[in-house]
Enzyme design. Structure first.
Site, mmCIF file in Angstrom:
data_model
loop_
_atom_site.group_PDB
_atom_site.id
_atom_site.type_symbol
_atom_site.label_atom_id
_atom_site.label_comp_id
_atom_site.label_asym_id
_atom_site.label_seq_id
_atom_site.Cartn_x
_atom_site.Cartn_y
_atom_site.Cartn_z
ATOM 1 N N HIS A 1 14.398 -3.254 12.179
ATOM 2 C CA HIS A 1 15.119 -3.223 11.198
ATOM 3 C C HIS A 1 16.060 -4.418 11.395
ATOM 4 O O HIS A 1 16.492 -5.253 10.535
ATOM 5 C CB HIS A 1 16.022 -1.884 11.060
ATOM 6 C CG HIS A 1 15.398 -1.071 10.351
ATOM 7 N ND1 HIS A 1 15.574 0.314 10.337
ATOM 8 C CD2 HIS A 1 14.260 -1.110 9.513
ATOM 9 C CE1 HIS A 1 14.727 1.041 9.603
ATOM 10 N NE2 HIS A 1 14.019 0.350 9.013
ATOM 11 N N ARG B 1 1.998 -6.987 -9.900
ATOM 12 C CA ARG B 1 0.930 -6.505 -9.283
ATOM 13 C C ARG B 1 0.756 -4.937 -9.560
ATOM 14 O O ARG B 1 1.715 -4.188 -9.384
ATOM 15 C CB ARG B 1 1.063 -6.843 -7.583
ATOM 16 C CG ARG B 1 -0.256 -6.331 -7.128
ATOM 17 C CD ARG B 1 -0.398 -6.629 -5.611
ATOM 18 N NE ARG B 1 0.614 -5.719 -4.877
ATOM 19 C CZ ARG B 1 0.906 -6.128 -3.553
ATOM 20 N NH1 ARG B 1 0.419 -6.967 -2.821
ATOM 21 N NH2 ARG B 1 1.865 -5.451 -2.985
ATOM 22 N N GLU C 1 -8.364 -11.106 -2.355
ATOM 23 C CA GLU C 1 -8.088 -10.581 -1.219
ATOM 24 C C GLU C 1 -9.176 -10.173 -0.282
ATOM 25 O O GLU C 1 -9.240 -9.991 0.991
ATOM 26 C CB GLU C 1 -7.440 -9.303 -1.110
ATOM 27 C CG GLU C 1 -5.846 -9.673 -1.750
ATOM 28 C CD GLU C 1 -5.001 -8.519 -2.008
ATOM 29 O OE1 GLU C 1 -4.257 -7.965 -1.304
ATOM 30 O OE2 GLU C 1 -5.403 -7.842 -3.255
ATOM 31 N N ASP D 1 -4.459 -10.076 3.642
ATOM 32 C CA ASP D 1 -5.688 -9.243 3.391
ATOM 33 C C ASP D 1 -6.947 -10.196 3.592
ATOM 34 O O ASP D 1 -8.056 -9.766 4.185
ATOM 35 C CB ASP D 1 -5.809 -8.441 2.405
ATOM 36 C CG ASP D 1 -4.998 -7.030 2.639
ATOM 37 O OD1 ASP D 1 -5.142 -6.413 3.673
ATOM 38 O OD2 ASP D 1 -4.291 -6.583 1.780
ATOM 39 N N CYS E 1 -0.077 -16.095 -2.778
ATOM 40 C CA CYS E 1 1.383 -15.132 -2.591
ATOM 41 C C CYS E 1 1.532 -14.500 -1.403
ATOM 42 O O CYS E 1 2.300 -13.685 -0.991
ATOM 43 C CB CYS E 1 1.523 -14.031 -3.765
ATOM 44 S SG CYS E 1 -0.011 -13.314 -3.844
#
Length: 812
Positions: free
Chosen positions: A445, A585, A670, A694, A741
């Site tokens: 985090h 998306r 992808e 991906d 992207c």
């Protein structure tokens, strides 16, 4: 082997989970469970009573066999075998009996740091059926308890039921075991059913509504857990939770491999956790910590003190959780942990036993932290920082105040062993220019918050900055994974001038179109996940949104959002963007993002199963609702994980049936199938956008969630670049634009190659807009085309990166 043996720390240093060891064999757990220590001393000691069973010829590895038959491998550093024993002095011989703490070997720490890949030292329990319970985190000294060695759990799946409740034994198929996301999903399933649910693994029990307790079960892939439930809908709750545990979907949020610049490059390597370059004086920073007070009042008095402190922290967190984006999400997660019933019950039990409020809370945190560290999963162990953050907040409240505000860090690069999330927020707000950490991880985090604040961060630097004192000038280059310590004046001047030029250029061009030196128009968009992201993107000069991730509306809930909720969310983001394009998306779940209400089946190869567009097509009502909201908002629509023209045609047909005949619908490339048939897809799609993360995973057949292979994943592999070239060529046949992207769009070394291959749109995180705009505006597209063609013939990703670094140097 009988369980329960305590293994002591054989070295002084910093404890690391195996997943952080830079060697796939250790990190994947192939050799067995254990922990690793990044040493600060120069002597390796016996961690247990036993026999020196073997010593490697290179003297860097020993095996100790305990009297109960347990075998422990001690492996000094990584790739130290190549030293042939140089710098290592043996102090024992094979067959010698030793007791815990006996010195085994002495080593030249400075030499090993210079000449080995890493000096981090794994302590491994070899053999079958072993697992460990971690007993230490952070700094340890020789002889401190490190972990407990216990039996594994290989029981088969069975089901039982009785009149008062129900139970079922289930084999965990989650590739990374029970970690944060499935733990949250389990809790949501139990709440939805209204049942009292407990999960049992070995001798550990965890209520389903406690995230930390679930993580602390240490249930890895292949473990067997028992689900017990009581209530009218107990069976329903068990089935829902069993479905979560048996979801074999691979995780794809693994950290990217470190980019290490070698071959004479200045500085020391590290792992980039937040991108960017920072220049400034060093400040060696330590968190001011309120110490627990041992003196106690009556248990009722101490319980009231703790309750008041928790209320104060809860109010602070509630105010911070209102922030949008990563800051709000992390603070909200801390709020959930603060109210974790297992943590609160443990603290109350300690108070009832006579401890003070501060000691009780410290002990409760330590118990939960040990469970998480013992999971063996780097991402779960990373949540220990969140627990320590809560501890610091509560102890400060008990001491009568809040955490001390940092001072004198404006413009400085903060050097620390590790930073908690609240440290990052406070230091970034105080003006810190960068973070250089000896430990930490790129998926913590703290790293997420640093990236969100636009502050460069390097982690896992080990002892490379141990000798740096306050005021030493540093160049922290997180883009290339290095720190330059006390650089020469001319080098400092060069980098400062480059940084000033880049900032000025970014400021001048923030509101104008993005063009190359020779006038080629490149659209520079931002990847968004919230309204706050959109505001940051507009402020940084984004020309639109190239990827709106809609999953934030669908995950961690019991039912999907309706059209009104979706339309409101999309409209809010579109309102911030104004007349700038918004590419939405469609829902991309399955794989690493399960949604419990979809009832996705367990699959042998979920990465190759029902995910992306296949999920939407399998649930037409879900798809129609999202399409209707997107069409009403005027968004461009992007279809994820397309592998065939037929899938795209089905989405287009449903959009037209909803009145969206004029909608701009494109595909996300992808899969290798989409790249190789880009010309066919471009005949139907309005645009193509390449998801390089991906695409790289599928092209290289490497699961980013598998540490044994994840280190080899790099989007600049020539095979991936050839698929990108194929995509651009296919799209050009129908005059369709191609964007990127995925992660490569934000990589300064990759951008010239992408544009040279024919990409005309880049979509990056808002914090990377200025850096990528600067690269584009220095680029001559004709030269980039020659460079890109040459990269297609390179033998490896490493070769591409080396050549790309040279090209980037020539551009400056």
């Amino acid at each position: 082997m009988s369980g329960g043996a305590i293994v002591l720390a054989p070295l002084a240093g910093v404890v690391r989970p195996l997943a952080q060891v830079p060697d796939a064999v250790f990190a994947s757990g192939m050799m067995g469970p254990g922990l690793a220590i990044d040493p600060t001393g120069d002597t390796l000691h016996a961690p247990i009573d036993g026999l020196v069973a073997s010593i490697h010829a290179a003297r860097h590895a020993l095996t100790i066999e305990a009297v109960n038959g347990a075998k422990l491998l001690l492996h000094l550093g990584i790739d130290t075998v190549a030293l042939g024993g140089a710098g290592i002095q043996l102090l024992v011989a094979e067959g010698m009996r030793v007791t815990a703490g006996t010195p085994l070997l002495r080593f030249d720490l400075d030499r090993l740091v210079r000449e080995a890949t890493a000096i981090v030292t794994p302590v491994i329990a070899t053999g079958n059926g072993n697992r460990i319970e971690a007993l230490a985190t952070g700094m340890v000294t020789v002889g401190m308890p490190l972990f407990r060695l216990v039996q594994g759990d290989d029981a088969p799946v069975v089901e039982t039921a009785d009149g008062e409740g129900s139970s079922r034994r289930v084999a965990v198929r989650l590739p990374h075991g029970i970690h944060a996301r499935p733990a949250a999903t389990i809790g949501a399933a139990a709440r939805t059913a209204g049942a009292a649910v407990t999960l049992i693994h070995g001798d550990r029990r965890a209520p389903a509504n406690s995230v930390t307790a679930l993580l602390g079960l240490g249930a890895a892939c292949g473990s067997v857990v028992t689900i017990e439930a009581k209530g009218e809908r107990a069976v329903e709750a068990i089935e829902a939770i069993a479905a979560v545990l048996q979801d074999a979907t691979p995780e794809t949020a693994a950290a990217p491999p470190p980019l290490i610049i070698t071959g004479g490059s200045p500085g020391e390597p590290g792992i980039a956790a937040a991108p960017g370059v920072a220049i400034g004086p060093s400040i060696c920073w330590q968190r001011p910590v309120a110490q627990p007070i041992e003196a106690t009042g009556e248990p009722a008095f101490e319980a009231r003190r703790l309750a008041d402190a928790l209320d104060a922290v809860r109010a602070t967190l509630a105010a911070g959780a209102a922030a949008d984006g990563a800051r709000g999400a992390v603070i909200a997660a801390h709020g959930a942990m603060l109210d974790d019933p297992v943590l609160l019950d443990a603290a109350q039990a300690s108070i009832a036993a006579g401890r003070s409020a501060s000691v009780a809370y410290t002990v409760a945190i330590a118990e939960q932290a040990a469970l998480l560290t013992g999971s063996g999963d780097a991402r779960i162990a990373g949540r220990v920082d969140d627990l320590r953050d809560l501890e610091a907040r509560v102890l400060a409240a008990l001491a009568g105040g809040g955490p001390a505000a940092p001072s004198d860090v404006r413009g400085a690069i903060v050097i620390a062993d590790e930073l908690l999330p609240s440290d990052v927020l406070a230091l970034a707000d105080a003006g810190a220019a960068g973070f250089a950490l000896a430990g930490g991880g790129p998926t913590s985090h703290a790293a997420i918050l640093a990236a969100g604040a636009g502050v460069p961060m390097l982690v896992a630097l080990g002892t490379t900055l141990a000798g740096v004192t306050d005021g030493t000038m540093l160049i922290l280059d997180a883009d290339h994974g290095r720190v330059e310590v006390d650089p020469p004046a001319d080098r400092l001047t060069e980098v400062e001038a480059e940084d000033a030029r880049r900032r000025a250029e970014a400021q001048r061009s923030a509101d104008g179109p993005c063009r190359t030196v020779d006038g080629a128009r490149i659209e520079l968009f931002a990847n968004l996940g919230s309204r706050a992201d959109a505001e940051a993107a507009v402020a940084a000069g984004a020309e639109g949104c190239g990827l709106l991730r809609t999953e934030f509306l669908f995950l961690d809930r019991a039912t999907p959002p309706d059209e009104a909720e979706q339309r409101a969310a999309y409209t809010a983001i579109a309102g911030v963007l104004g007349d700038r394009p918004l590419v939405l998306r469609l829902l991309d779940v399955g794989g690493d993002k399960p949604a419990p209400y979809l009832n996705l089946p367990a699959e042998d190869n979920p990465a190759l199963g029902v995910r992306g567009v296949r999920v939407s097509l399998a649930d037409p009502a879900l798809l129609d609702t999202q399409l209707a909201a997107a069409i009403a908002t005027g968004c461009r629509i992007m279809v994820p994980m397309v592998a065939s023209v037929g899938e795209l045609d089905m989405v287009i047909a449903r959009a037209e049936a909803l009145g969206g005949a004029a909608a701009s619908i494109g595909v996300m490339v992808e899969t290798p199938a989409a790249a190789m048939t880009a010309d066919l897809l471009a005949s139907r799609a309005a645009f193509l956008s390449i998801g390089t993360n991906d695409l790289t995973q599928y092209a290289l057949a490497m699961d980013r969630g598998n540490p044994a292979v994840a280190g080899g994943i790099d989007g600049l592999h020539p095979a991936v670049l050839r698929l990108i070239a194929q995509t651009c060529a296919g799209a050009a046949r129908h005059a369709r634009p191609v964007g990127v992207c995925g992660g490569l769009a934000a990589d300064v070394l990759a951008v010239p190659i992408l544009l040279g291959l024919g990409v005309t749109e880049l979509s990056v995180p808002p914090s990377r807009l200025a850096a990528i705009r600067a690269v584009v505006r220095r680029l001559d597209l004709r030269t980039a085309r020659d460079h890109a063609r040459a990269m297609l013939d390179q033998p490896s990703a490493a070769a591409v990166r080396a050549a790309a670094a040279c090209f980037a140097g020539e551009m400056r």
